[in-house]
Structure formats: structure tokens, C-alpha cells
Design an enzyme around this catalytic site. Structure first.
Site, PDB file in Angstrom:
ATOM      1  N   GLU A   1      24.854  17.892  50.054  1.00 58.45           N
ATOM      2  CA  GLU A   1      26.351  18.132  50.784  1.00 58.45           C
ATOM      3  C   GLU A   1      26.821  18.675  49.205  1.00 58.45           C
ATOM      4  OE1 GLU A   1      30.100  15.955  53.083  1.00 58.45           O
ATOM      5  OE2 GLU A   1      27.884  15.004  52.539  1.00 58.45           O
TER       6      GLU A   1
ATOM      7  N   ARG B   1      34.805   4.871  53.714  1.00 55.67           N
ATOM      8  CA  ARG B   1      33.781   4.431  54.812  1.00 55.67           C
ATOM      9  C   ARG B   1      33.629   3.335  54.638  1.00 55.67           C
ATOM     10  NH1 ARG B   1      31.301   6.501  59.052  1.00 55.67           N
ATOM     11  NH2 ARG B   1      32.458   8.678  59.023  1.00 55.67           N
TER      12      ARG B   1
ATOM     13  N   GLU C   1      22.969   8.713  61.910  1.00 53.64           N
ATOM     14  CA  GLU C   1      23.269   8.176  60.657  1.00 53.64           C
ATOM     15  C   GLU C   1      23.849   6.550  60.856  1.00 53.64           C
ATOM     16  OE1 GLU C   1      26.611   9.610  57.036  1.00 53.64           O
ATOM     17  OE2 GLU C   1      26.785   9.752  59.206  1.00 53.64           O
TER      18      GLU C   1
END
Length: 1221
Positions: free
Chosen positions: A703, A781, A1153
Site C-alpha cells: 500500500e 483503528r 480483513e
């Protein structure tokens, strides 16, 4: 030697084609030759065979080698690692690659077809190697058992699938073949060479010589020749399988100018049965040795074959099948590895290769390693005791260990003390005390795990004392998934159907193209990185003179060559393309060498000399960062309720800590490398185009961390004005790209007597590394998931990002969520233990309900976790399992079983609001065919397949009319990363919007020509989609960070060996809410693959760093991911039905995920088993078990009389070999 020496032609076959290589290069491997051969006369370009690790640990490069074996008088077929096989070792051999057994264009081989149609391929990068392992097995045995199939795959790894569908697909080969006609039988074993072309003549064979740039390869054909050559070249290395020398030359930068290859010398291939045992030649392979010993075990009485069985037990776990097929007995002995699997057995048997047991003699061998299959040992041992006739008095005893010294050692003092003693408890106590004294290790010993290794020497002797035999390996009882089309569903509507991954057949044939498979440009150059060997230092000077003198080197590239800006970074520009005056981690990119070949570039890169001035402090661990107050800003916090009052109202308060260790990453974002390359080159972004066809696995690292390579290569190409290619070897990749963030959690939890949690205060620390990268979003997160699935009325969480001298850590599947949830389950486990209540009751009591609010004040709508919980309890037959487990634990002292049920609640969307958008481009051509492009990348998850299904349903046309070529920035710009499990939601909706607009524009033409067909309509449209109403404010604790949540529950049962710390995954049941599945086959694959990756995260995988920040675990030799043998023996996966999700495309839910965290059920089942073991020693209450639950941590957690004999050294009194980062 000189280049004027005799040169022989190398003659061999590749896929039936005879090749005569007149300039065979001894340093070239078969893999390099097959894929490129650019410096040789023959260009094969067989890119189906993949480069995965370059050390024989992953199996991606597997091919079949067939050769006539004169000493066996037959042609043998073996799967081998092409990355290790020297080209010069293949004289008169036939090589079969995945490209040669079938193709999509011609005809598929059944091995290729079955893995594809069984959904056994996701990213496809490992698939050709798995196909060839199975093909080689079928060449030798057309009707294998499941045991033989799994044994054939011991040297193959897959990061995506979870292995079940691969085994399910190949289980079909074990069935009775009477249904197959003769033609189909022949197709299973198609010959790709003419047997008559093998050199079978009786003329005397002669010595062969192959002269390379730096190395002379000599293949003698007699023992006399070998001895003469060894006298002439005393420093020459003897090579049979190249499984050790190849590694040394590749990774240790060693050069052996002369190599002698004695593989065909008759005296070294002898296998002779004598009165005293079996005489085995040094060049005999481990596979052949195993075959011979198995035959002897079947033939001879049991008391005569104990040594044979001990050797077979060690061979069973020795590397993978590909290594055993080429590695020689003599090589294993002469390597003298301190962790040798076989040498302790040979030593305990009397240091002889010709061994046989006698009556009254007992022999056992043990190996303890992090992973059972294909793993290097932590400690190995061989134990041999002979009793006096008709007594239990020890006449002789030999106890040898590997892994306790630089070489294999005999416990001589202990053995002497046990002579003439009765085999009883008194002898056991004496032996344990003596071994604790004799098998000592320095606290700083290489390999670390000192307390565990010392304890193992005693525990393994105890196993021998009890004559415990290893259990026969159980193989998974895997459940086929049945996909029923919902009632009333139109069969022409492909959404919801389990259609095969669109690229699966190309994966299986090796025709799928990945980045390094792109054909060479005529003037292409290769790049190798020059990296720092210091964690924190100033660069004083760089000497490139030796490097530039290496043949083929074109240039050294560094910061001074950057035409634009040297500053870079995915979010903030706190990194550099090249280190300029200072390095801040081991692996920091200082420069790059550009050369004509990869080998020349890598060789020259090692010759660049950099002088440093070391700086202090060197901050490696989270604890170092806390001590030095080394943090990135901002510090994040979330609070809801009155935490102080919650603690006052609680009956009890406990404190605890939890560590989660990191593992390496491997998603992709297109616009980021485009922007950063443009910045480095000083040009507008519209001058840079990024394209990607597919990736070999993508779980986060691509990413953002891919940009550290793309910018370097772009600068190099700009400087030399030629195309430049860089393919990092696995060790380079792991060195420079970082991994998942390690987390340290400190929590204070208040709870009532019944287990109800009233208040929680948790501090989370993440090891971000030497740059910020995506660490803030990952920390956020983690805080969003600090509650997991539990409603805590008063909660406060604070998060810190630690700035350390490690390569920058980055995204990995879960993106901080698993770390936050794992720490939540840690305090939940402690609460249950403190209350003395069943953990499943405490978890169920504290779970959210429909309409509850999270700590960040988001209401939980369409909440299905309670349904998942109940269905999973039923699917696993939880209560019955628990009763059987408790009975088992009462009856067994040294093995214990554990059971756990764990829920997950995973928020779906990017927490950075601007990323929640996607684009799509739809072309309709005059013949009615559709070309589809979107902003997501294909990296294993079947995204392109699902997007074709969405377009097919929306446009009302068959999938066969729709094609996706690639993802590129010149078709869909400014795309979001293919990450956060949101790619199907975002890109699917963008495609839906584009198709709807297209249909609206075509409607007038439809109305005018009602009898017309699809082929009459042509158009083009670009569409974007953005998720509405998302955003969160940390200052006010308000907003909606997630579009929706995915839910799941898993039950797992394990069995641990309390003496060694090893464990078996007995059973797992998973219930997952994926809404209305777009493709159940792909979604089941994501659930299983995510679970198995989580299994590695929580029980196996651990990056190990030195106190100076040097990474030890840089490849599959040291870093172990789950293998075929780690699948739970019983695995059940169920998708929750009738749960449409109105907030995503066609009522589906994200699935990439969320399933990963369900593997925490295995971790807490292990903890449950340790609780049972500790109870035997009178230990109760909470205890610390860090993740991953490795054998070392499991064994140390099972405290007993043996662990007390090996107390750990006091911290601060020694320098550890490795630290917990």
C-alpha cells in the site's frame, strides 16, 4: 584455474526440448536460466516458475527433474527447488516446468484444472509450484494417499488460501481410478522427453568441467578422480544438492572458486545391507535413505529397527520434499550445523552411519521447532539406552543434543552418572538435575530462547524416560462447502454464484503475468539496493570504487542524482528516497547499483563501502521509546462514560499488560507511487503512469512501502536513460519494508463479581519505526477496536506511536484492528480467570446488543453477532466438546486441551474520509463486448472476478462478454488504496453507477429499437462513487467513522504438549456474516485464508531483532508462516444467511480483513490449555501470555518442576541475542 581450461557442453532437456549449452555458468541456478537466460545463448523465458525466496523455503520455484540413476538402474522423477538447483548439476537430466504440462490455449493437465476449479488459487503466485509438487507425486504414484499428498506439499507455502481448497481439489486423485479410461490415465503422466535420448550407453563416463566467470564446476565420475581433485583444489567445496553451499554463496556473500560435484560416484551412492546394518554412501539423498529405511522397518523385527525409525521420524520433519530429494546424507553430516536434525541421532547411535539396534536397547529422537513441517530446529536430540540382560539397570546410555552448542554435543557427564542405575524415578531426578548443570547456555547465546532451550533438554529426556512416541500425524477432515442458489434467484444472475476466480486457470498453468514476468527490454538494466548496516548513524563517506570495477556495472545512484525532491512519504514527507547524511535504521536505503545483470548488480552492491559515525540512543523497542519519550504526534484518545466512577462502582480492579509482536507485510495503491515518483523526478503527475496486472499476494505492505522502491528505480532510469528493473530477493524485501506494528497494551479494568465489566482504561503503544507512514491511521483503528465486541459503559483509551530505529512499520491485513481486539481479549480473559468463571459466559454477558453505542458513539444497527455466536456454538457442538475436553485433561498430565470461542466486530471503511471513493471506466465496443476498468487492484481476493459479476448483473449480459485488462492511473486516476476490506464496496458501486448511467443513455435507443440487441449499443462512461456521511472528530468524540461492521465468531480446540510447548489445532468452527455474498466461493476463501494468516500472527510468526536493530528473520528459513500441516484437523466454515447489508453493493459485506482476528480463538484455546497445565502445579489466576503463542511461550507458561531447574537470568545482567520490539 584459468579460462583456458577444458569446457564441456551441458546437455539436458526442458519440457521435451533438447538443449546444448556451450557456456554453462556454474553460478547460475536453474530458475534463473528458465526465467531469463539473458546472458546465455538460449532464451527460454519460462516465467511460470516463480522466484519466491531464493532459499528453497517456499516452493514457488518447484519443477520436476527426471534423470537416469545408474545405481538404481531406473529413471527417477523428483520435485526440486529450481532456485537452489545449479544449472551445471542437470547434465543428462530432463526438466519439466508448469509451462510444459498444459496451457489455457492448448489443454490443461488435470493437476492444473482441479486446483483451479476447487478454488485453490487466489493470488496464484504459489500455484505453479504446488501444481508441480503434485505432478511429480503423480509421476511416481498415480494413486497417492492423502498422507502422501500432504507430505509432497511440506515444501510449499501459500499465504492466501488457507490450504483447504488445494487439498480438497487434489483429494480427487486418491479415489479409485477405474472411471478413468486409458487415455485419461496417460494424461496424468504425460512424458515431456524421449527416454531413448537419455545417455544410457555403456561407454566409460568421464569427468565434466564447466567454466564460469568466477567458478569452475567439476563433476568427477570415480572416487579416485574425486580424491585427486580434492588434493589439487584443497579448498574446493563438495556439492550434491546445493542446499547449504547455495545459501552461503547467495546470502553470506561467500565465493567458492572450485566446486566438485560427486553426485554420480558409485562408491558414494552405495546402499548395502550388511550383517551389522545398512551401509549408506555420502551422496545418497535423504529421500532415498528414507525409502531404504522404510523398507527395512517393514522387513525386520521391531527391536532391530529402533534407530531406523528414529532417523525416519527426523526425516519426516526435515525441510520439504524438494530439499530431501536432492540433499545428501554426507552433506548433512559435514555441514556440522549446531541445530542438525540428524547428527544427534547418529551420535546417540554410536557416531556411525551403519547402525542397528539390539534386544534390550531403546532409541528415540526428538525435534522441537516453531513449526512442525519444514522448519529448522530449536533443539534436537537423540537418546539411546541399553539395559543389562533381563534387568532395568543401565549398561550404556548416550544422550546427544543439537541446538545447545556450536556443534552437536553429548551429555557425557550425565550419561556417566546414570550408568549401572535402575531406570526409575530416582534416576529421572538425577538425570534432570545433571542435565540442568551440564546443558548450560550463556544468556546471550545466539538464537535466544535460552531458558526454553535449557528446559527442553530436560523435558525431552523426560519424554524419552516415559518412552513417549510421537503420535501419527492426523490430516485435516475438511468440509466441502456447498453453495445453494437462494430460492427464486435467477440462474442467469451471476451475483451470488460461486464462480471460479477469472485468472485461476492461468495461475495453474503459469501463464498469469506478474511484475517480474514482464518481458525484457533490449537495453534493460538491473538495480540492486545499497542499504545501511547501522541503526542510527551519520554517513561519513561512501567508497564505490570496488563496486564500479565489477563487470557490467553502469552506475551508482544516490541522493545527488535526484532531479526533484529527495523528500518522500505516503502521508507526511518525513522520509527520503536515499539517505543523505544520516541513516535511522538497518536497511535504510543509501544508494543503488545499476548493472547489466541482477547478479552483477547484487555483487557490486555488497562491494560498496560506507563508513559511519554511530549515534545514540539506538531506540529499538517500545520500552526504549517509552524510556526516551520518543513518540510521534498526535497522541490519540477516545473516552465515553465516567471512567473514574466506573472503577469506584466495580467490585474488583485488575491491571495487566499484553504484547503483540510484528510480522512482515506484503494491498496496493496506484496513485501514491505515481505522485511520489513525480515528486522525486520533479515532473507533473500526468507524466507518470502506474500500471498493475496482478500482484502475488497483497496484505498491506504494497500500500505504501512499495514507494521506497518505485522512487529509487525511477530515479535510476532517469539517470542512466535506460529501462531499469529491480526484483528484491525475499531477504532484501523483509529487511527494508518493515511489517505489522508491534503493540504493547497496558490496561486497568474494573468488574463485578459476576464478570460484568464496568470500566476500562487502556494505553496502547505501537512501534511505528523510523517514519510515520500510515501509523496514525493504524493507531486510530486500534483505538476504534479496543472494545472488540463488548459493551463497556465507562471506557477510556489512549494511543501512542513510538518513534524507533527500525524500518518503518506499515499496513497489514486488519490495519491495527487485530491489535486492539487482541488486547481487549487479554483483559477479558483475565477477568474470567479472576472471577473463576467460564470465559465463554463472561464474554457472552459483556457483548453488545442491537442499538448499543460504541465508545466512539456510533450506533450498532443490523447487529448480527449474537446470531453468529449461537450458530457457532451449535456448529462446533461447544458444550459436548467442553465435556470431552475436561475428561481428557483429567486423564492426561503432560498433554492438555483447551477450548475458546471468540467474536469479532470489524468496522468497514477508511478512517481517512477522503479515501472512501473509487472510480470505474466502462467501454462497450461495437461487437457488444465490454472492457471494464476500475481503481482496485487484483492481489488474491478475486476483486476483478466480483467486479465482472457486478457489471454482468447490472448490464444484464453474460460474464463472458466482459473483460478486465489491468489497473492503471491513465484510465482511472486518483484512486484509493485497495485496502480496508472496502474495495468491493467502493469499486463495485462505482461500476454499478457507471453501468446504470450507461443504460440510461442507451434507453432511448432501446425504446426506438425494441427488437434490437445488446450489440447494437455503443458508449463509454467514467463514474465515481463516494461513501456518504462518513467522518469522525477525536476532539468531540462524534461522527461516524465506519459505514457498517462485519461480524464473525470462531470456536477452536487445541492440544498442547506441556513438555515441549508444541500444539496441534484440533478443530475450528467459523460463522461469518458477509451479508449477501457476491461470490460464496471467493468469500469462503477469504475467510479461510484470513483465519490461517491470523493463525500465523497469533501462534507462529515473529520478527526477531538484535538489540542493535538488525533483523535476523529475513526469509522462510528463519521466519515461519503456517504450512499445510497447520490446518485444524477439523475445519468448518459457515456463512450467516439472510443478513442483507443495505449499505454496500448488492447487499454484500466486506470480507478481506474481518476473519483474520477469529484466529485469536486458537490463541485463547492454547491459553485455556495452559491454565489446565498450571492447575496441575497448583497455579491459578491471571498470567501473562504474549502473542504469538510460540512453543517457547507455551512451555514457559506451563510452569512445573522442570522449569524450576532452569531459571532465567536476571534482566540487565546480560545482553540478549534478540529483543521484543
Amino acid at each position: 584455474y584459468t579460462h583456458s581450461q577444458q569446457r564441456d557442453d551441458l546437455v539436458f532437456f526442458v519440457n521435451g526440448k533438447k538443449i546444448t549449452e556451450k557456456n554453462a555458468e556454474p553460478e547460475i541456478t536453474l530458475l534463473t536460466y528458465l526465467r531469463r537466460s539473458c546472458i546465455l545463448l538460449i532464451f527460454l523465458g519460462l516465467t511460470g516458475t516463480k522466484l519466491g525466496c531464493a532459499e528453497g523455503g517456499c516452493g514457488a520455484c518447484t519443477v520436476m527433474v527426471s534423470k537416469y540413476h545408474p545405481h538404481q538402474n531406473r529413471i527417477i522423477h523428483h520435485a526440486v527447488n529450481a532456485c537452489l538447483a545449479p544449472l551445471c548439476s542437470l547434465h543428462h537430466c530432463a526438466v519439466t516446468t508448469v509451462d510444459g504440462i498444459g496451457s489455457v490455449a492448448s489443454k490443461l493437465h488435470p493437476v492444473q484444472e482441479r486446483i483451479a476449479k476447487a478454488h485453490g488459487s487466489q493470488c496464484g503466485f504459489c500455484t505453479p509450484g504446488i501444481v508441480m509438487s503434485m505432478y511429480a507425486l503423480l509421476r511416481n504414484n498415480p494413486r497417492p494417499s492423502m498422507h502422501e499428498i500432504q507430505e509432497a506439499f511440506q515444501g510449499n507455502l501459500c499465504r492466501c488460501t488457507g490450504y483447504r481448497p488445494i487439498l480438497e481439489g487434489y483429494r480427487t486423485f486418491t479415489k479409485v481410478k477405474e472411471q478413468l479410461n486409458d487415455k485419461k490415465k496417460k494424461n496424468l503422466c504425460r512424458k515431456l522427453y524421449d527416454q531413448s535420448e537419455f545417455i544410457l550407453s555403456k561407454q566409460p563416463q568421464r569427468e565434466l568441467r564447466f567454466v564460469g566467470e568466477r567458478v569452475l564446476w567439476i563433476q568427477p565420475y570415480s572416487l579416485k578422480e574425486l580424491l585427486e581433485l580434492k588434493a589439487t583444489y584443497p579448498n574446493a567445496k563438495l556439492v550434491v544438492g546445493n542446499t547449504e553451499v547455495g545459501i552461503e554463496m547467495k546470502f553470506k556473500n561467500l565465493l567458492y572458486p572450485v566446486i566438485l560435484a560427486p553426485a554420480y560416484i558409485p562408491e558414494l551412492n552405495i546402499i548395502q545391507h550388511t550383517q551389522d546394518g545398512i551401509q549408506v554412501g555420502a551422496s545418497v539423498t535423504l529421500t532415498l535413505l528414507g525409502d531404504v529405511l522404510r523398507a527395512a522397518v517393514k522387513k525386520l523385527p521391531a527391536h532391530q529397527t529402533e534407530v531406523f525409525e528414529a532417523v525416519l521420524e527426523q526425516l519426516r520433519w526435515f525441510a520439504g520434499q524438494q530439499i530431501r530429494n536432492v540433499a545428501a546424507v554426507g552433506g548433512n553430516i559435514m555441514t556440522a550445523s549446531p541445530i542438525s536434525d540428524l547428527n544427534p541421532v547418529f551420535m546417540a547411535a554410536g557416531c556411525k552411519l551403519t547402525v542397528m539396534s539390539k534386544g534390550g536397547q531403546y532409541f528415540s529422537a526428538f525435534k522441537q521447532s516453531p513449526r512442525k513441517e519444514d522448519d529448522i530446529a530449536i533443539v534436537t536430540c537423540g537418546m539411546n539406552v541399553l539395559f543389562k540382560e533381563k534387568s532395568n539397570i543401565v549398561q550404556s546410555i548416550r544422550i546427544s543434543y543439537g541446538g545447545m552448542a556450536p556443534v552437536t554435543v553429548l551429555a557425557t557427564a550425565t550419561c556417566n552418572r546414570l550408568l549401572n542405575r535402575q531406570w526409575n524415578e530416582e534416576l529421572l531426578e538425577q538425570a534432570c538435575t545433571s542435565l540442568a548443570e551440564e546443558m548450560s547456555l550463556s544468556p546471550s547465546a545466539p538464537g535466544g530462547m535460552v531458558t526454553y532451550r535449557r528446559t527442553l533438554t530436560i523435558s525431552l529426556f523426560y519424554k524419552f524416560f516415559l518412552t513417549v512416541q510421537f503420535l501419527i500425524l492426523c490430516f485435516p477432515h475438511l468440509h466441502n462447502q456447498e453453495f445453494a442458489v437462494p430460492p427464486g434467484h435467477n440462474n442467469d444472475d451471476v451475483v451470488g454464484h460461486p464462480i471460479m476466480h477469472l485468472s485461476a486457470l492461468k495461475h495453474a498453468t503459469g501463464e498469469a503475468i506478474y511484475c517480474d514476468d514482464i518481458p525484457y527490454y533490449e537495453n534493460e538494466l538491473h538495480l540492486a539496493l545499497v542499504t545501511s548496516i547501522k541503526a542510527h548513524a551519520l554517513i561519513k563517506s561512501i567508497d564505490t570504487s570496488d563496486a564500479l570495477a565489477v563487470p557490467g556495472v553502469v552506475a551508482f545512484i544516490s541522493a545527488k542524482d535526484i532531479p526533484g525532491s529527495n523528500l518522500t512519504g505516503p502521508v507526511v514527507y518525513d522520509e527520503t528516497v536515499f539517505a543523505d547524511d544520516k541513516v535511522t535504521c538497518v536497511g535504510h536505503i543509501v544508494g543503488a547499483i545499476v548493472a547489466d545483470t541482477q547478479a552483477h548488480a547484487q555483487r557490486a552492491a555488497k562491494d560498496v563501502k560506507i563508513s559511519y559515525e554511530e549515534l545514540q540512543p539506538v531506540i529499538v523497542t517500545i520500552q526504549d521509546a517509552i524510556a526516551n519519550k520518543s513518540f510521534y504526534q498526535p497522541v490519540r484518545s477516545i473516552e465515553r462514560g465516567d471512567v473514574a466512577q466506573g472503577f469506584k462502582d466495580s467490585d474488583h480492579i485488575l491491571h495487566g499488560i499484553s504484547y503483540l509482536i510484528n510480522c512482515p507485510n506484503a494491498n496496493n495503491v496506484m496513485c501514491l507511487p505515481q505522485a511520489l515518483v513525480a515528486k522525486a523526478l520533479g515532473v507533473p503527475a500526468n507524466r507518470v503512469v502506474c500500471r498493475v496486472k496482478r500482484m502475488g499476494g497483497g496484505f498491506g505492505g504494497k500500500e505504501s512501502r512499495s514507494t521506497i522502491l518505485s522512487t529509487v528505480v525511477a530515479v535510476a532510469a532517469h539517470t542512466v536513460k535506460q529501462p531499469v528493473r529491480c526484483m528484491l530477493d525475499r531477504d532484501e524485501d523483509m529487511l527494508v519494508t518493515g511489517g505489522r506494528h508491534p503493540f504493547f497494551g497496558h490496561y486497568k479494568v474494573g468488574y463485578m463479581n459476576n464478570g460484568r465489566v464496568m470500566a476500562l482504561d487502556v494505553m496502547l503503544y505501537s512501534n511505528a519505526g523510523n517514519s510515520l507512514d500510515l501509523s496514525l491511521s493504524i493507531l486510530e483503528r486500534a483505538l476504534f477496536h479496543m472494545d472488540n465486541s463488548y459493551n463497556i459503559p465507562n471506557i477510556h483509551g489512549t494511543g501512542y506511536m513510538c518513534k524507533t530505529n527500525l524500518p518503518s512499520n506499515s499496513a497489514f491485513r486488519g490495519f491495527g484492528g487485530p491489535q486492539g481486539m487482541m488486547i481487549a481479549e487479554s483483559w477479558m480473559s483475565d477477568v474470567a480467570l479472576s472471577c473463576g468463571l467460564p470465559a465463554e459466559e463472561v464474554r457472552r454477558m459483556n457483548m453488545y446488543k442491537e442499538g448499543d453505542f460504541t465508545p466512539f458513539n456510533q450506533r450498532l444497527d443490523q447487529f448480527t453477532i449474537d446470531r453468529c455466536w449461537e450458530e457457532c456454538m451449535q456448529l462446533s457442538d461447544f458444550n459436548k466438546c467442553k465435556e470431552a475436553l475436561e475428561q481428557y485433561n483429567r486423564q492426561h498430565r503432560w498433554t492438555k486441551r483447551g477450548l475458546s470461542i471468540i467474536p469479532t466486530k470489524f468496522g468497514i471503511s477508511f478512517t481517512a474520509v477522503f479515501l472512501n471513493q473509487a472510480g470505474a471506466l466502462v467501454h462497450v465496443y461495437s461487437d457488444g463486448s465490454v472492457l471494464l476498468t476500475h481503481g482496485g487492484t487484483e492481489m488474491r481476493q478475486g476483486l476483478h472476478t466480483k467486479m465482472v459479476q457486478v457489471a454482468s448483473k447490472t448490464l444484464g449480459i453474460p460474464c463472458s462478454k466482459i473483460h478486465i485488462t489491468e489497473t492503471s492511473t491513465n484510465t482511472v486516476p486518483n484512486t484509493s488504496p485497495t485496502a480496508a476490506s472496502a474495495s468491493s464496496d467502493l469499486n463495485g458501486m462505482a461500476i454499478y453507477n457507471a453501468c446504470q448511467t450507461l443504460l440510461q443513455r442507451l434507453q432511448p435507443y432501446k425504446d426506438k429499437n425494441l427488437k434490437g440487441c445488446w450489440e447494437d449499443w455503443v458508449s463509454m462512461f467514467v463514474s465515481f462513487c463516494m461513501t456518504p456521511d462518513l467522518g469522525y472528530d477525536f476532539d468531540t468524540n462524534s461522527g461516524r467513522p465506519f459505514n457498517y461492521f462485519s461480524y464473525g465468531v470462531a470456536v477452536s480446540e487445541v492440544e498442547i504438549d506441556c513438555l515441549t510447548g508444541s500444539h496441534k489445532n484440533l478443530h475450528t468452527s467459523i460463522v461469518m456474516d458477509v451479508g449477501k455474498s457476491l461470490n460464496p466461493a471467493l468469500d469462503i476463501g477469504q475467510v479461510e485464508g484470513g483465519f490461517m494468516q491470523g493463525l500465523g500472527l497469533f501462534t507462529l510468526e515473529e520478527l526477531r531483532y538484535s538489540p542493535d536493530g538488525y533483523l535476523y528473520t529475513r526469509g522462510p528459513g528463519m521466519y515461519k508462516i503456517p504450512s499445510f500441516g497447520d490446518i485444524p484437523i477439523e475445519l468448518k466454515v459457515s456463512l450467516l444467511r439472510d443478513t442483507p447489508n443495505e449499505k454496500a453493493i448488492f447487499s454484500s459485506k466486506a470480507v478481506g480483513e474481518p476473519p483474520l482476528f477469529l484466529a485469536a480463538s486458537v490463541f485463547y484455546a492454547i491459553k485455556d490449555a495452559i491454565i489446565a497445565a498450571r492447575a496441575e502445579s497448583g497455579l491459578t489466576g491471571p498470567f501473562r501470555l504474549d502473542s504469538p503463542a510460540t512453543p517457547e511461550r507455551i512451555r514457559n507458561g506451563c510452569e512445573d518442576k522442570f522449569t524450576k531447574l532452569c531459571p532465567p537470568a536476571d534482566p540487565g545482567t546480560f545482553t540478549p541475542w534478540a529483543v521484543q520490539v
